[in-house]
Each structure stands twice: as structure tokens, then as C-alpha cells.
Design a protein around this motif. Structure first.
Motif, PDB file in Angstrom:
ATOM      1  N   GLN A  61      -6.181   4.117   2.822  1.00  0.00           N
ATOM      2  CA  GLN A  61      -4.724   3.961   2.862  1.00  0.00           C
ATOM      3  C   GLN A  61      -4.250   3.542   4.244  1.00  0.00           C
ATOM      4  OE1 GLN A  61      -3.611   7.848   1.436  1.00  0.00           O
ATOM      5  NE2 GLN A  61      -3.576   7.198  -0.719  1.00  0.00           N
ATOM      6  N   LEU A  62      -4.869   4.078   5.284  1.00  0.00           N
ATOM      7  CA  LEU A  62      -4.520   3.699   6.642  1.00  0.00           C
ATOM      8  C   LEU A  62      -4.871   2.230   6.886  1.00  0.00           C
ATOM      9  CD1 LEU A  62      -3.619   4.299   9.536  1.00  0.00           C
ATOM     10  CD2 LEU A  62      -5.940   5.145  10.004  1.00  0.00           C
ATOM     11  N   ALA A  63      -6.027   1.811   6.391  1.00  0.00           N
ATOM     12  CA  ALA A  63      -6.428   0.408   6.524  1.00  0.00           C
ATOM     13  C   ALA A  63      -5.457  -0.498   5.784  1.00  0.00           C
ATOM     14  CB  ALA A  63      -7.848   0.213   6.004  1.00  0.00           C
ATOM     15  N   ASP A  64      -5.062  -0.085   4.592  1.00  0.00           N
ATOM     16  CA  ASP A  64      -4.117  -0.879   3.813  1.00  0.00           C
ATOM     17  C   ASP A  64      -2.792  -1.032   4.567  1.00  0.00           C
ATOM     18  OD1 ASP A  64      -3.119  -2.175   1.368  1.00  0.00           O
ATOM     19  OD2 ASP A  64      -1.929  -0.356   1.108  1.00  0.00           O
ATOM     20  N   ALA A  65      -2.300   0.054   5.117  1.00  0.00           N
ATOM     21  CA  ALA A  65      -1.036   0.000   5.858  1.00  0.00           C
ATOM     22  C   ALA A  65      -1.171  -0.878   7.097  1.00  0.00           C
ATOM     23  CB  ALA A  65      -0.603   1.417   6.247  1.00  0.00           C
ATOM     24  N   SER A  66      -2.286  -0.795   7.792  1.00  0.00           N
ATOM     25  CA  SER A  66      -2.492  -1.597   9.002  1.00  0.00           C
ATOM     26  C   SER A  66      -2.601  -3.073   8.669  1.00  0.00           C
ATOM     27  CB  SER A  66      -3.748  -1.118   9.730  1.00  0.00           C
ATOM     28  OG  SER A  66      -3.623   0.237  10.133  1.00  0.00           O
ATOM     29  N   LEU A  67      -3.278  -3.397   7.590  1.00  0.00           N
ATOM     30  CA  LEU A  67      -3.384  -4.788   7.156  1.00  0.00           C
ATOM     31  C   LEU A  67      -2.006  -5.341   6.791  1.00  0.00           C
ATOM     32  CD1 LEU A  67      -6.606  -4.390   5.008  1.00  0.00           C
ATOM     33  CD2 LEU A  67      -6.390  -5.979   6.924  1.00  0.00           C
ATOM     34  N   ARG A  68      -1.228  -4.548   6.075  1.00  0.00           N
ATOM     35  CA  ARG A  68       0.119  -4.990   5.697  1.00  0.00           C
ATOM     36  C   ARG A  68       0.982  -5.243   6.944  1.00  0.00           C
ATOM     37  NH1 ARG A  68       1.876  -3.739   0.216  1.00  0.00           N
ATOM     38  NH2 ARG A  68       0.121  -2.941  -0.985  1.00  0.00           N
ATOM     39  N   ALA A  69       0.845  -4.369   7.921  1.00  0.00           N
ATOM     40  CA  ALA A  69       1.612  -4.539   9.157  1.00  0.00           C
ATOM     41  C   ALA A  69       1.215  -5.826   9.873  1.00  0.00           C
ATOM     42  CB  ALA A  69       1.396  -3.332  10.067  1.00  0.00           C
ATOM     43  N   ALA A  70      -0.019  -6.267   9.639  1.00  0.00           N
ATOM     44  CA  ALA A  70      -0.498  -7.514  10.250  1.00  0.00           C
ATOM     45  C   ALA A  70      -0.259  -8.725   9.349  1.00  0.00           C
ATOM     46  CB  ALA A  70      -1.988  -7.386  10.561  1.00  0.00           C
ATOM     47  N   GLY A  71       0.441  -8.515   8.234  1.00  0.00           N
ATOM     48  CA  GLY A  71       0.746  -9.616   7.335  1.00  0.00           C
ATOM     49  C   GLY A  71      -0.384  -9.984   6.398  1.00  0.00           C
ATOM     50  N   LEU A  72      -1.307  -9.045   6.166  1.00  0.00           N
ATOM     51  CA  LEU A  72      -2.450  -9.275   5.275  1.00  0.00           C
ATOM     52  C   LEU A  72      -2.421  -8.249   4.152  1.00  0.00           C
ATOM     53  CD1 LEU A  72      -5.195  -9.738   8.020  1.00  0.00           C
ATOM     54  CD2 LEU A  72      -4.011 -11.551   6.770  1.00  0.00           C
ATOM     55  N   LEU A  73      -2.791  -8.664   2.956  1.00  0.00           N
ATOM     56  CA  LEU A  73      -2.695  -7.768   1.808  1.00  0.00           C
ATOM     57  C   LEU A  73      -3.964  -7.839   0.976  1.00  0.00           C
ATOM     58  CD1 LEU A  73      -0.863  -5.836   0.246  1.00  0.00           C
ATOM     59  CD2 LEU A  73      -0.013  -7.800  -1.037  1.00  0.00           C
ATOM     60  N   MET A  74      -4.748  -6.763   1.009  1.00  0.00           N
ATOM     61  CA  MET A  74      -5.889  -6.615   0.120  1.00  0.00           C
ATOM     62  C   MET A  74      -5.447  -5.864  -1.129  1.00  0.00           C
ATOM     63  SD  MET A  74      -9.084  -5.808   2.687  1.00  0.00           S
ATOM     64  CE  MET A  74      -9.451  -6.865   4.078  1.00  0.00           C
ATOM     65  N   ARG A  75      -6.344  -5.713  -2.079  1.00  0.00           N
ATOM     66  CA  ARG A  75      -6.002  -5.036  -3.337  1.00  0.00           C
ATOM     67  C   ARG A  75      -6.517  -3.605  -3.299  1.00  0.00           C
ATOM     68  NH1 ARG A  75      -5.258  -6.912  -8.922  1.00  0.00           N
ATOM     69  NH2 ARG A  75      -4.394  -5.111 -10.006  1.00  0.00           N
ATOM     70  N   GLY A  76      -5.596  -2.642  -3.418  1.00  0.00           N
ATOM     71  CA  GLY A  76      -5.992  -1.252  -3.541  1.00  0.00           C
ATOM     72  C   GLY A  76      -6.660  -1.009  -4.881  1.00  0.00           C
ATOM     73  N   MET A  77      -7.661  -0.153  -4.908  1.00  0.00           N
ATOM     74  CA  MET A  77      -8.472   0.041  -6.104  1.00  0.00           C
ATOM     75  C   MET A  77      -8.247   1.382  -6.793  1.00  0.00           C
ATOM     76  SD  MET A  77     -10.489  -2.588  -6.835  1.00  0.00           S
ATOM     77  CE  MET A  77      -8.926  -3.480  -6.743  1.00  0.00           C
ATOM     78  N   GLY A  78      -7.129   2.023  -6.464  1.00  0.00           N
ATOM     79  CA  GLY A  78      -6.843   3.309  -7.099  1.00  0.00           C
ATOM     80  C   GLY A  78      -6.754   3.206  -8.605  1.00  0.00           C
ATOM     81  N   GLY A  79      -6.207   2.099  -9.112  1.00  0.00           N
ATOM     82  CA  GLY A  79      -6.089   1.922 -10.554  1.00  0.00           C
ATOM     83  C   GLY A  79      -7.417   1.796 -11.255  1.00  0.00           C
ATOM     84  N   TYR A  80      -8.465   1.503 -10.517  1.00  0.00           N
ATOM     85  CA  TYR A  80      -9.817   1.411 -11.079  1.00  0.00           C
ATOM     86  C   TYR A  80     -10.620   2.696 -10.850  1.00  0.00           C
ATOM     87  CZ  TYR A  80      -9.640  -3.576 -12.225  1.00  0.00           C
ATOM     88  OH  TYR A  80      -9.343  -4.800 -12.791  1.00  0.00           O
ATOM     89  N   GLY A  81      -9.962   3.708 -10.329  1.00  0.00           N
ATOM     90  CA  GLY A  81     -10.679   4.941 -10.044  1.00  0.00           C
ATOM     91  C   GLY A  81     -11.478   4.885  -8.756  1.00  0.00           C
ATOM     92  N   LEU A  82     -11.108   3.962  -7.868  1.00  0.00           N
ATOM     93  CA  LEU A  82     -11.783   3.822  -6.573  1.00  0.00           C
ATOM     94  C   LEU A  82     -10.738   3.884  -5.455  1.00  0.00           C
ATOM     95  CD1 LEU A  82     -14.150   0.874  -7.572  1.00  0.00           C
ATOM     96  CD2 LEU A  82     -14.874   3.225  -7.076  1.00  0.00           C
TER      97      LEU A  82
END
Length: 355
Positions: free
Chosen positions: A308-329
Motif C-alpha cells: 500500500q505504501l508503494a502504491d501511494a508513492s507511485l501515485r504521488a509520482a504520477g504512476l499507477l500499478m494495479r493493486g491485487m487485493g481483488g485477486y486475494g493478493l
């Protein structure tokens, strides 16, 4: 108040990737890092003159090109508005209330949505090491099972099993259970395994193979998927497919792209080089990344909180990966391979988070 039928009211909508806001670079949707073949772009542009007409409902030129490239019978090829349309039609034609559709633990999530649309139960077989397990699939089959879906290479894992394992699965399944082999990323693994071996399974009349032009061919926006089917199944699916499902420009672009195999293979090679370099860089940072045979990399962090911290940091840098919580990961992010400068930016952000 006008009410929907109960099972539709109870459904959740299929969740597409979060695309972020203006200025955000999406690394979440498995789009190609490279443009489509120049021949495909030119053919699509030229075909715009035909927009006053309805498109060819038989996809004649496109089917001929696919058949030529893969050595297939064009009469057994069907095309859809992406492979999603073909998946939905297969489930509507062959499953219903009380039936089971069997996928795998981290298989393509749209199969669950399509199953809910017809009130079929969607069941998942456990994977081993983020890889489909033929043995676990077979032990999960019940008398109610009508269709088994396997993604090979896998999505969102990127992992791959051999043709021999897919063939073993087919031979061990009951003959009244349809096997659907979703090969949306197969162009990234065809050099490792002869695709003709899997296409040949359709001769049994109980197996379907699906592919798409969205990934290796760079035509995600054109919405063109295709599959190889037993003739009996094509007859049933034709009843459910929109007869004008693929536009004239999309058919023209897809046909030209299919005939430009040299360009596609070059894109695959360049994408694989970027992918493997990025994955190795991420492993050097301490992340876990299974060997990918696709145009994306699954990144596993030490914890959900770190992801989650990585996701937030990427978003702050204008980059968006796909979170995998919906896949159980929930401890994973999935990174589509993009241009080299984007991959370098993403790795730098991850380095900052992990250090």
C-alpha cells in the motif's frame, strides 16, 4: 420503481483498473509498450471510408489471416469484441443455474462475472506457487462442473505451465466438461511451446482456445479477440455473438497486424527484454517477482502495508500499478511493461520505498 431481476441486482459490476487522474501514467491495464504495426494503423485509417456501412459479420479477411498464420481452419475461427465477448458467450451457451464454472485461484476475474450473469456457480481451484495446478483442478471437478477455464500464461501471475500439463488436464477431464484455454498472452510464450499442440485439442470437440490482439499486437483499443472452436460450438456461439461486433476499421487493422508477424515478434522481444530487466531490478531491491511470460510483472512485497505504501508513492509520482487485493493478493502490485523511461521511474520509486 423498475427493478432488475434479483441475480443481477445482487451482482457487483466487473472492476476495471483504476486509471488515476490527468497526468497519471497507467501501468495497470496490460496495454502494449509499443504502438501497433504501421501497416495496421494505415489499414485502419484507410478503412474509415467504409464507416457508412455495417462491418463484415463473418470477419472474412481477418479469419483468413489468422488461419494463414496459425495453420487453422477458418471455418472454426470466431472473432469477438475482445476475448471477453467470447468468454461471456461461451458461459451463456453452456452454463446456467445449478451448474459450475471452474477457474483457478488467480484466474481471469471476468469469468466469475460472466458466470454470475447466468446464475452459475464459479469455483476456484488452488494454485501452487502462483501457478495453475492440474492436480488441484481435477480434484475440484464435480458432477455439476460444465466448463473449466485456465489462463496460460496466467493473469495476474504471468506464470506458465507446459503444453504437456494442459494436454494431461484435457485427457483427465470428463468428456462432458468443456476446457477453455485462455491464451491472451501466448505470443510471449509461443517460442517455448508449440501452439499447434494446444490448437489440436479442439479436434476432440470439447476444447476451446482463445487469443486476443490486445496485447502483443497493440490493438487493445480496437477490441479484437478470437478463438478456435469445434464446429458444433461455433454454431451455438453464433446465436449469441453480436453479428456486427467488430467495426470495419478494427477488422482492417487486426488483419494487417496479423499479417505483420515480423513486427509483432519484434515487439514481443523488446517487451520481454524490458520486462526481465525490470523484474531483475525489483528482485535486487528485495521484492519477489515470479518469472513472467507476459507483458507484465507481478510484484510481491513483504506485507500488505508495504504494498500500500508503494502504491501511494507511485501515485504521488504520477504512476499507477494495479493493486491485487481483488485477486486475494493484497501484498502484490502488478506492473504492465511500459516505455523504458517509465520502467526506470517506477523502479526508482520502489527503491525509495524499500530503502
Amino acid at each position: 420503481m423498475i427493478r432488475p431481476v434479483p441475480h443481477v441486482a445482487a451482482m457487483a459490476p466487473y472492476a476495471l483498473a483504476d486509471l488515476g487522474g490527468p497526468g497519471t501514467v497507467s501501468m495497470a491495464q496490460h496495454e502494449s509498450a509499443f504502438p501497433a504495426s504501421p501497416a495496421a494503423i494505415a489499414a485502419g485509417q484507410q478503412a474509415m471510408a467504409g464507416l457508412p456501412l455495417y462491418p463484415d459479420p463473418g470477419w472474412t479477411d481477418l479469419r483468413a489471416a489468422i488461419a494463414e498464420v496459425h495453420g487453422l481452419d477458418p471455418a472454426r475461427i470466431l472473432c469477438g469484441a475482445g476475448s471477453m465477448e467470447l468468454i461471456g458467450c461461451l458461459i451463456r451457451a453452456y452454463a446456467g443455474p445449478g451448474d459450475r464454472v471452474l477457474g483457478t485461484e488467480y484466474g481471469y476475474a471476468f469469468v466469475a462475472t460472466a458466470s454470475a450473469q447466468v446464475q452459475a456457480d464459479y469455483v476456484k481451484a488452488h494454485e501452487v506457487g502462483l501457478t495453475i495446478s492440474v492436480d488441484n483442478i481435477l480434484t475440484t471437478v464435480t458432477p455439476e462442473t460444465r466448463i473449466v477455464f485456465v489462463c496460460n500464461p496466467g493473469n495476474p501471475t504471468g506464470t506458465l505451465v507446459s503444453n504437456a500439463e494442459i494436454i494431461r488436464l484435457r485427457h483427465a477431464l470428463p468428456t462432458d466438461v468443456m476446457l477453455v484455454v485462455d491464451q491472451a498472452y501466448a505470443e510471449f510464450s509461443d517460442a517455448l511451446h508449440d501452439p499447434a499442440e494446444i490448437f489440436a485439442l479442439t479436434d476432440r470437440r470439447d476444447t476451446v482456445v482463445l487469443r486476443t490482439l490486445s496485447k502483443a499486437y497493440g490493438l487493445a483499443g480496437a477490441r479484437v479477440g478470437w478463438g478456435y472452436f469445434p464446429l458444433e460450438i461455433t454454431t451455438q456461439l453464433r446465436k449469441l455473438l453480436n453479428p456486427n461486433n467488430i467495426s470495419i476499421p478494427s477488422q482492417a487493422a487486426a488483419t494487417a497486424a496479423m499479417r505483420d508477424q515480423a513486427y509483432m515478434h519484434d515487439v514481443v522481444a523488446k517487451t520481454a527484454e524490458l520486462r526481465d530487466r525490470f523484474a531483475e531490478g525489483c528482485r535486487a531491491l528485495g521484492l519477489t517477482a515470479p518469472q513472467s511470460h507476459t507483458n507484465f510483472v507481478l510484484l510481491r512485497f513483504a506485507s500488505t502495508e508495504q504494498a500500500q505504501l508503494a502504491d501511494a508513492s507511485l501515485r504521488a509520482a504520477g504512476l499507477l500499478m494495479r493493486g491485487m487485493g481483488g485477486y486475494g493478493l493484497p501484498d502484490c502490485l502488478r506492473a504492465t511493461i511500459c516505455a523504458p523511461d517509465i520502467m526506470a521511474r517506477a523502479r526508482d520509486v520502489l527503491k525509495g520505498v524499500l530503502s
